[in-house]
Write a protein that holds these residues in place. Structure first.
Motif, PDB file in Angstrom:
ATOM      1  N   VAL A  96      31.677 -83.044  32.580  1.00  0.00           N
ATOM      2  CA  VAL A  96      30.246 -82.849  32.356  1.00  0.00           C
ATOM      3  C   VAL A  96      29.670 -84.078  31.660  1.00  0.00           C
ATOM      4  N   ASN A  97      28.506 -84.504  32.103  1.00  0.00           N
ATOM      5  CA  ASN A  97      27.821 -85.631  31.485  1.00  0.00           C
ATOM      6  C   ASN A  97      26.549 -85.139  30.802  1.00  0.00           C
ATOM      7  N   ARG A  98      26.410 -85.511  29.535  1.00  0.00           N
ATOM      8  CA  ARG A  98      25.261 -85.084  28.740  1.00  0.00           C
ATOM      9  C   ARG A  98      24.569 -86.302  28.130  1.00  0.00           C
ATOM     10  N   LEU A  99      23.255 -86.170  27.915  1.00  0.00           N
ATOM     11  CA  LEU A  99      22.468 -87.262  27.365  1.00  0.00           C
ATOM     12  C   LEU A  99      21.553 -86.723  26.265  1.00  0.00           C
ATOM     13  N   VAL A 100      21.620 -87.360  25.095  1.00  0.00           N
ATOM     14  CA  VAL A 100      20.734 -87.018  23.987  1.00  0.00           C
ATOM     15  C   VAL A 100      19.844 -88.215  23.712  1.00  0.00           C
ATOM     16  N   ILE A 101      18.546 -87.988  23.729  1.00  0.00           N
ATOM     17  CA  ILE A 101      17.578 -89.046  23.448  1.00  0.00           C
ATOM     18  C   ILE A 101      17.017 -88.802  22.053  1.00  0.00           C
ATOM     19  N   GLY A 102      17.233 -89.755  21.161  1.00  0.00           N
ATOM     20  CA  GLY A 102      16.700 -89.664  19.810  1.00  0.00           C
ATOM     21  C   GLY A 102      15.578 -90.679  19.643  1.00  0.00           C
ATOM     22  N   LEU A 103      14.368 -90.193  19.425  1.00  0.00           N
ATOM     23  CA  LEU A 103      13.211 -91.085  19.349  1.00  0.00           C
ATOM     24  C   LEU A 103      12.845 -91.434  17.913  1.00  0.00           C
ATOM     25  N   GLY A 104      12.420 -92.672  17.745  1.00  0.00           N
ATOM     26  CA  GLY A 104      11.892 -93.131  16.472  1.00  0.00           C
ATOM     27  C   GLY A 104      10.414 -93.424  16.617  1.00  0.00           C
ATOM     28  N   VAL A 105       9.922 -94.349  15.789  1.00  0.00           N
ATOM     29  CA  VAL A 105       8.486 -94.625  15.752  1.00  0.00           C
ATOM     30  C   VAL A 105       8.127 -95.992  16.350  1.00  0.00           C
ATOM     31  N   ALA A 106       9.031 -96.594  17.101  1.00  0.00           N
ATOM     32  CA  ALA A 106       8.779 -97.935  17.649  1.00  0.00           C
ATOM     33  C   ALA A 106       7.513 -97.973  18.500  1.00  0.00           C
TER      34      ALA A 106
END
Length: 196
Positions: free
Chosen positions: A71-81
């Motif tokens: 299984v392939n999983r992706l987590v996107i963590g956003l900042g304030v750029a």
């Protein structure tokens, strides 16, 4: 159980920059994730990265860490750029939508963590970015962790961030981010019960 490849992508907040324990929120979350899931996880962070730049580079880096047997999983963590660079919310929304749509077409299960409040970024801009990304995720049925509203008036968060110069949290702040992720759908996304 099949192997799982999980990639965290985003800016310096994904790498835990400024955390005296060198764990960040990603390390804390993975420390509370059942080991029997057999997750091979990687943190692919680029400091100061906007959503447009993230959209340009993520596929090549994540592809190198793809499993063909699990299984392939992706987590996107956003900042304030995006807020600091003056990127419009429409452009941010489009960039995140492109990442999520491409990941979904590659059968990658996605999870998104929104931008937290940071004193060096306009709070109204960060709030609007968070709402825009949340809407993109809601339309696609992708789990989204709102961090701006829970932390904007949180004394411990603000004290921790200000003591580190206002651009990133320290140990306590990363702990709060991890808590939000773990209690806002993480285990459900992985398909396992939350530990007691």
């Amino acid at each position: 159980m099949d192997d799982t490849s999980l990639c965290f992508i985003g800016d310096e907040l994904v790498s835990g920059y400024g955390d005296a324990r060198a764990l960040g929120w990603t390390g804390r979350v993975m420390a509370r994730t059942p080991r029997e899931l057999g997750i091979m996880w990687n943190t692919l962070a680029v400091p100061g990265e906007t959503t447009a730049r993230l959209a340009e580079r993520w596929q090549g880096e994540v592809a190198r860490r793809t499993t063909t047997t699990g299984v392939n999983r992706l987590v996107i963590g956003l900042g304030v750029a995006d807020v600091l660079a003056g990127v419009s919310h429409a452009r941010s929304r489009l960039a995140i939508a492109n990442v999520l749509d491409a990941a979904t077409s590659e059968h990658r299960s996605c999870f998104v963590v929104g931008p937290p409040p940071l004193p060096n970024a306009d709070p109204d801009g960060t709030a609007a970015l968070s709402r825009a990304v949340g809407e993109v995720c809601q339309r696609r049925g992708i789990p989204y962790v709102e961090t701006f509203e829970p932390l904007r008036n949180h004394d411990q968060w603000m004290t921790d961030v200000v003591s580190d110069g206002g651009g990133h949290p320290g140990q306590a702040g990363y702990g709060l981010l991890a808590w939000l992720v773990l209690h806002r759908g993480w285990y459900e996304w992985l398909g396992v019960p939350a530990p007691r």
